[in-house]
Design a protein around this motif. Structure first.
Motif, PDB file in Angstrom:
ATOM      1  N   ARG A 206      -9.691  -3.426  16.716  1.00  0.00           N
ATOM      2  CA  ARG A 206      -9.920  -4.693  17.563  1.00  0.00           C
ATOM      3  C   ARG A 206      -9.016  -4.636  18.670  1.00  0.00           C
ATOM      4  N   GLU A 207      -7.664  -3.973  18.463  1.00  0.00           N
ATOM      5  CA  GLU A 207      -6.693  -4.006  19.651  1.00  0.00           C
ATOM      6  C   GLU A 207      -7.182  -2.537  20.351  1.00  0.00           C
ATOM      7  N   LEU A 208      -7.742  -1.527  20.050  1.00  0.00           N
ATOM      8  CA  LEU A 208      -8.227  -0.559  20.584  1.00  0.00           C
ATOM      9  C   LEU A 208      -9.543  -1.073  21.693  1.00  0.00           C
ATOM     10  N   ALA A 209     -10.353  -1.980  21.062  1.00  0.00           N
ATOM     11  CA  ALA A 209     -11.558  -2.263  21.909  1.00  0.00           C
ATOM     12  C   ALA A 209     -11.080  -3.287  22.980  1.00  0.00           C
ATOM     13  N   SER A 210      -9.630  -4.009  22.967  1.00  0.00           N
ATOM     14  CA  SER A 210      -9.473  -5.062  23.671  1.00  0.00           C
ATOM     15  C   SER A 210      -8.650  -4.180  24.825  1.00  0.00           C
ATOM     16  N   HIS A 211      -7.914  -3.085  24.252  1.00  0.00           N
ATOM     17  CA  HIS A 211      -7.437  -2.367  25.377  1.00  0.00           C
ATOM     18  C   HIS A 211      -8.454  -1.732  26.205  1.00  0.00           C
ATOM     19  N   ALA A 212      -9.350  -0.948  25.748  1.00  0.00           N
ATOM     20  CA  ALA A 212     -10.457  -0.603  26.547  1.00  0.00           C
ATOM     21  C   ALA A 212     -11.053  -1.281  27.579  1.00  0.00           C
ATOM     22  N   ALA A 213     -11.331  -2.638  27.155  1.00  0.00           N
ATOM     23  CA  ALA A 213     -11.924  -3.348  28.090  1.00  0.00           C
ATOM     24  C   ALA A 213     -10.849  -3.614  29.256  1.00  0.00           C
ATOM     25  N   PHE A 214      -9.595  -3.770  28.996  1.00  0.00           N
ATOM     26  CA  PHE A 214      -8.390  -4.031  29.936  1.00  0.00           C
ATOM     27  C   PHE A 214      -8.618  -2.931  30.927  1.00  0.00           C
ATOM     28  N   ILE A 215      -8.639  -1.683  30.510  1.00  0.00           N
ATOM     29  CA  ILE A 215      -8.650  -0.635  31.446  1.00  0.00           C
ATOM     30  C   ILE A 215      -9.804  -0.598  32.246  1.00  0.00           C
ATOM     31  N   ALA A 216     -11.036  -0.994  31.608  1.00  0.00           N
ATOM     32  CA  ALA A 216     -12.391  -1.052  32.411  1.00  0.00           C
ATOM     33  C   ALA A 216     -12.317  -2.106  33.630  1.00  0.00           C
ATOM     34  N   GLU A 217     -11.367  -3.043  33.309  1.00  0.00           N
ATOM     35  CA  GLU A 217     -11.337  -4.029  34.536  1.00  0.00           C
ATOM     36  C   GLU A 217     -10.578  -3.455  35.767  1.00  0.00           C
ATOM     37  N   MET A 218      -9.491  -2.405  35.395  1.00  0.00           N
ATOM     38  CA  MET A 218      -8.603  -1.751  36.349  1.00  0.00           C
ATOM     39  C   MET A 218      -9.547  -1.077  37.091  1.00  0.00           C
ATOM     40  N   GLY A 219     -10.475  -0.529  36.646  1.00  0.00           N
ATOM     41  CA  GLY A 219     -11.341   0.750  37.588  1.00  0.00           C
ATOM     42  C   GLY A 219     -10.477   2.034  37.465  1.00  0.00           C
ATOM     43  N   ASP A 220     -10.710   2.627  38.754  1.00  0.00           N
ATOM     44  CA  ASP A 220      -9.885   3.968  38.857  1.00  0.00           C
ATOM     45  C   ASP A 220      -8.417   4.041  38.848  1.00  0.00           C
ATOM     46  N   LYS A 221      -7.992   2.875  39.037  1.00  0.00           N
ATOM     47  CA  LYS A 221      -6.590   2.798  39.299  1.00  0.00           C
ATOM     48  C   LYS A 221      -5.637   3.069  38.046  1.00  0.00           C
ATOM     49  N   ALA A 222      -6.475   3.017  36.986  1.00  0.00           N
ATOM     50  CA  ALA A 222      -5.562   2.968  35.390  1.00  0.00           C
ATOM     51  C   ALA A 222      -4.813   4.169  35.109  1.00  0.00           C
ATOM     52  N   VAL A 223      -3.666   4.231  34.769  1.00  0.00           N
ATOM     53  CA  VAL A 223      -2.920   5.287  34.885  1.00  0.00           C
ATOM     54  C   VAL A 223      -3.619   6.183  33.612  1.00  0.00           C
ATOM     55  N   TRP A 224      -4.116   5.702  32.665  1.00  0.00           N
ATOM     56  CA  TRP A 224      -4.659   6.301  31.497  1.00  0.00           C
ATOM     57  C   TRP A 224      -5.872   7.345  31.868  1.00  0.00           C
ATOM     58  N   LEU A 225      -6.557   6.990  33.003  1.00  0.00           N
ATOM     59  CA  LEU A 225      -7.702   7.644  33.429  1.00  0.00           C
ATOM     60  C   LEU A 225      -7.235   8.873  34.449  1.00  0.00           C
ATOM     61  N   ASN A 226      -6.109   8.455  35.360  1.00  0.00           N
ATOM     62  CA  ASN A 226      -5.483   9.335  36.167  1.00  0.00           C
ATOM     63  C   ASN A 226      -4.815  10.637  35.659  1.00  0.00           C
ATOM     64  N   TYR A 227      -4.024  10.319  34.531  1.00  0.00           N
ATOM     65  CA  TYR A 227      -2.928  11.119  33.939  1.00  0.00           C
ATOM     66  C   TYR A 227      -3.564  11.745  32.497  1.00  0.00           C
ATOM     67  N   GLY A 228      -4.767  11.357  31.980  1.00  0.00           N
ATOM     68  CA  GLY A 228      -5.278  11.975  30.639  1.00  0.00           C
ATOM     69  C   GLY A 228      -4.618  11.226  29.641  1.00  0.00           C
ATOM     70  N   ALA A 229      -4.894  11.905  28.613  1.00  0.00           N
ATOM     71  CA  ALA A 229      -4.309  11.391  27.069  1.00  0.00           C
ATOM     72  C   ALA A 229      -2.850  11.661  27.222  1.00  0.00           C
ATOM     73  N   VAL A 230      -2.101  10.686  26.388  1.00  0.00           N
ATOM     74  CA  VAL A 230      -0.463  10.874  26.412  1.00  0.00           C
ATOM     75  C   VAL A 230      -0.467  11.650  24.973  1.00  0.00           C
ATOM     76  N   GLU A 231       0.460  12.686  24.792  1.00  0.00           N
ATOM     77  CA  GLU A 231       0.705  13.380  23.693  1.00  0.00           C
ATOM     78  C   GLU A 231       0.917  12.413  22.610  1.00  0.00           C
ATOM     79  N   ASP A 232       0.250  12.813  21.215  1.00  0.00           N
ATOM     80  CA  ASP A 232       0.542  12.123  19.928  1.00  0.00           C
ATOM     81  C   ASP A 232       0.006  10.509  20.235  1.00  0.00           C
ATOM     82  N   GLU A 233      -0.679  10.274  21.241  1.00  0.00           N
ATOM     83  CA  GLU A 233      -1.437   8.956  21.181  1.00  0.00           C
ATOM     84  C   GLU A 233      -2.728   9.097  20.265  1.00  0.00           C
ATOM     85  N   PRO A 234      -3.227   8.075  19.622  1.00  0.00           N
ATOM     86  CA  PRO A 234      -4.178   7.972  19.077  1.00  0.00           C
ATOM     87  C   PRO A 234      -5.455   8.621  19.781  1.00  0.00           C
TER      88      PRO A 234
END
Length: 240
Positions: A206-234
């Motif tokens: 549920r937390e993963l889905a909530s986070h994904a929805a939050f990032i989708a609202e940010m569009g292309d400005k989300a740092v997760w999309l700009n910098y890729g996966a963080v090491e050791d991140e699920p």
């Protein structure tokens, strides 16, 4: 890492004016920790003892009369300090006297690296008093034995003050552990222990889905999309 905490007592303030060294005290540090080894000598200054100097250190002409001259003790002193760093409180004073004494007996001046704890204390405590007694009070170091100046006692006290000035006893103990490990054949710093089994992710679906929805609202400005996966991140979070 070997360092020598050093102090002298003299007949006055100026070797150029004929004053001489009457006592030298040295304390050996390895990795900033006293080893118990020291070098302590009394010296016949071959001159009288001014009353002002006697009131400071209590070393009389009678006491020093049968002591060896500096020329007879110079080799043992030079051998003890070697080429290692000298820790001195108000270093120009002591170094001026020691180099004068060495030159008077035909020896080379000291070329050791020197750390002046007066300058170190002024950096750590700008505007504060930086006498040895004042620093003992600042760091809660017992100097009750210091009724008179004495080269060996002052060196022992300065060793404690120096340790506090560079960050305290834990710094020295940590450095000692690192170097001891290296001397046993390991690298300079023990490697961090790795977990045999990685810890499970703490995020629920549920937390993963909530986070994904939050990032989708940010569009292309989300740092997760700009910098890729963080090491050791699920993996699920990285793909979001």
């Amino acid at each position: 890492m070997r360092e020598i905490v050093l102090d002298t007592e003299t007949t006055g303030l100026s070797p150029a004016g004929g004053d001489r060294v009457v006592e030298i005290g040295c304390v050996e540090l390895i990795n900033h920790v006293p080893t118990g080894r020291h070098h302590h000598i009394y010296i016949n200054p071959e001159r009288d003892m001014p009353e002002e100097a006697f009131r400071v250190h209590g070393l009389s002409e009678d006491f020093l009369r049968d002591k060896p001259k500096f020329s007879q003790l110079a080799q043992g002193f030079v051998d003890f300090i070697g080429n290692d760093t000298l820790i001195i409180h108000n270093a120009p004073f002591d170094m001026g006297f020691l180099n004068a004494e060495l030159e008077w007996c035909g020896r080379a001046r000291l070329a050791n690296p020197v750390i002046d704890t007066v300058m170190l204390a002024r950096t750590r405590h700008p505007g504060a008093r930086v006498s040895l007694d004042a620093l003992c009070k600042t760091y809660g170091i017992d100097n009750s034995r210091r009724t008179l100046h004495g080269a060996l006692l002052d060196s022992e006290i300065l060793a404690e003050v120096y340790l506090e000035l560079i960050g305290g006893r834990q710094v020295a103990l940590a450095l000692s552990a690192e170097i001891e490990y290296g001397q046993r054949g390991g690298p300079a710093r023990p490697p961090a222990r790795q977990r045999p089994v990685p810890l499970p992710a703490r995020l629920t679906a549920r937390e993963l889905a909530s986070h994904a929805a939050f990032i989708a609202e940010m569009g292309d400005k989300a740092v997760w999309l700009n910098y890729g996966a963080v090491e050791d991140e699920p993996a699920e979070l990285a793909r979001a």
